[in-house]
Write an enzyme that holds these catalytic residues in place. Structure first.
Site, PDB file in Angstrom:
ATOM      1  N   ASN A 143       8.835 -13.568   4.591  1.00  0.00           N
ATOM      2  CA  ASN A 143       9.845 -14.593   4.866  1.00  0.00           C
ATOM      3  C   ASN A 143       9.113 -15.766   5.511  1.00  0.00           C
ATOM      4  O   ASN A 143       9.183 -15.991   6.722  1.00  0.00           O
ATOM      5  CB  ASN A 143      10.927 -14.041   5.788  1.00  0.00           C
ATOM      6  CG  ASN A 143      12.104 -14.973   5.950  1.00  0.00           C
ATOM      7  OD1 ASN A 143      12.108 -16.088   5.447  1.00  0.00           O
ATOM      8  ND2 ASN A 143      13.113 -14.519   6.667  1.00  0.00           N
ATOM      9  N   LEU A 177      13.596 -10.116  10.546  1.00  0.00           N
ATOM     10  CA  LEU A 177      13.601 -10.532   9.138  1.00  0.00           C
ATOM     11  C   LEU A 177      12.312 -11.232   8.728  1.00  0.00           C
ATOM     12  O   LEU A 177      12.274 -11.879   7.683  1.00  0.00           O
ATOM     13  CB  LEU A 177      14.791 -11.468   8.883  1.00  0.00           C
ATOM     14  CG  LEU A 177      16.180 -10.821   8.926  1.00  0.00           C
ATOM     15  CD1 LEU A 177      17.267 -11.896   8.847  1.00  0.00           C
ATOM     16  CD2 LEU A 177      16.348  -9.823   7.781  1.00  0.00           C
ATOM     17  N   SER A 178      11.241 -11.097   9.491  1.00  0.00           N
ATOM     18  CA  SER A 178      10.014 -11.828   9.166  1.00  0.00           C
ATOM     19  C   SER A 178       9.360 -11.334   7.875  1.00  0.00           C
ATOM     20  O   SER A 178       8.582 -12.058   7.264  1.00  0.00           O
ATOM     21  CB  SER A 178       9.018 -11.714  10.317  1.00  0.00           C
ATOM     22  OG  SER A 178       8.537 -10.395  10.439  1.00  0.00           O
ATOM     23  N   MET A 179       9.683 -10.099   7.445  1.00  0.00           N
ATOM     24  CA  MET A 179       9.112  -9.574   6.200  1.00  0.00           C
ATOM     25  C   MET A 179      10.168  -9.441   5.104  1.00  0.00           C
ATOM     26  O   MET A 179       9.947  -8.772   4.096  1.00  0.00           O
ATOM     27  CB  MET A 179       8.459  -8.216   6.459  1.00  0.00           C
ATOM     28  CG  MET A 179       7.085  -8.299   7.106  1.00  0.00           C
ATOM     29  SD  MET A 179       5.848  -9.068   6.023  1.00  0.00           S
ATOM     30  CE  MET A 179       5.672  -7.833   4.743  1.00  0.00           C
TER      31      MET A 179
END
Length: 323
Positions: free
Chosen positions: A281, A171-173
């Protein structure tokens, strides 16, 4: 954080599997058959009439005895009496005189055939003589291997030079990319057209020491996906939950929650040959605010198109607020 590697080999793997299946059950893409030979390695599904009116699927094989004057082939099936029945006929066989006539008519073409294996396929169909002399040459077709090698070679060349598929495992992007999203990263723009711009979403190999090397997994593929927020000569700062580039606060509606909540960053100047990358994120991204600017040489490509899920199909646009 990782734009995982197994997804990048999905397309070449499927192409190789398709080519292998095509080679085994159909006419191979690279097959070089003798034009004079009335026997070809073709396995086809034929629909023929059944006595009770129900269709029946049967496997039809081409036989040298059933060759017309123009060199065309008529599918036949073996009859119970050893003769050959018309595949679409009513099941009548050939009597002794008919068999003799056919054999005499086809003797010229049949004489040109070499020894066949148990499957009725000429040994030449397994490849050139030098290949058949190898230990595996009598049971592995040279043309099957050639087809798979070409498929893998072309796929790898496209992946290295033009574009490659990637999937998102974290979910880093988010919210730009969610877990399981798939995208195409093209490699032509930075190689032939222009340098990386602010706002581009890129895939890259992290700097040395950012990720531990895995000596136990030879297929480990440590590739990240982030957004470029600053290029060489820019200053980067995070203050009061906002990103500041060259002392100008930037509006970033595409990041999660619209602001950065968990950290602040003192002013950093991006050196020549480097870019500063961050995940959308911001509070849950392992990026340049932790390990510093990224060397431009580590960039592998630009995320250009999202193709999965279908509802999100479309171009990956560059963030205009960072220009």
């Amino acid at each position: 954080n990782f734009a995982a590697g197994m997804g990048s080999w999905t397309t070449p793997g499927l192409m190789a599997a398709f080519s292998l299946a095509l080679s085994a059950y159909g006419a191979p893409l690279a097959r070089k058959t003798n034009s004079h030979s009335p026997v070809m390695r073709i396995r086809g599904m034929k629909l023929r009439k059944f006595s009770k009116g129900r269709p029946q699927i049967s496997i039809a094989r081409l036989h040298p005895a059933q060759t017309t004057a123009r060199g065309e082939h008529t599918p036949v099936r073996a009859g119970a009496d050893g003769g050959f029945n018309d595949d679409f006929g009513g099941g009548h066989g050939m009597n002794g005189s008919e068999k003799a006539g056919v054999e005499e008519e086809s003797s010229g073409s049949a004489a040109s055939l070499s020894k066949s294996d148990d499957d009725g396929i000429p040994v030449e169909e397994y490849g050139p003589k030098w290949w058949r002399n190898l230990p595996w040459g009598q049971w592995v077709s040279f043309y099957d291997v050639e087809t798979v090698v070409w498929a893998l070679g072309l796929s790898t060349l496209i992946r290295l030079v033009i574009a490659e598929p990637r999937y998102i495992p974290s979910l880093s992007m988010y919210p730009t990319f969610d877990i399981g999203d798939r995208l195409i990263a093209e490699k032509v723009t930075y190689r032939f057209q222009r340098d990386p711009f602010r706002g581009d979403v890129i895939i890259f190999e992290p700097s040395e020491g950012v990720v531990k090397k895995s000596y136990f997994n030879p297929f480990a593929d440590n590739v990240f996906i982030k957004r470029i927020v600053a290029v060489a000569g820019d200053t980067v700062e995070v203050k009061n939950g906002k990103l500041r580039i060259n002392d100008i606060e930037r509006d970033e509606p595409y990041i999660k929650d619209g602001k950065i909540k968990s950290y602040e960053l003192g002013k950093v100047t991006v050196p020549n040959g480097y870019v500063f990358v961050m995940g959308d994120n911001r509070d849950n991204s392992y990026d340049s605010h932790v390990w510093g600017p990224l060397p431009v040489k580590n960039i592998l490509g630009r995320a250009s198109w999202k193709y999965w899920p279908p509802r999100s199909f479309g171009e990956v646009k560059r963030a205009e607020g960072l220009e």
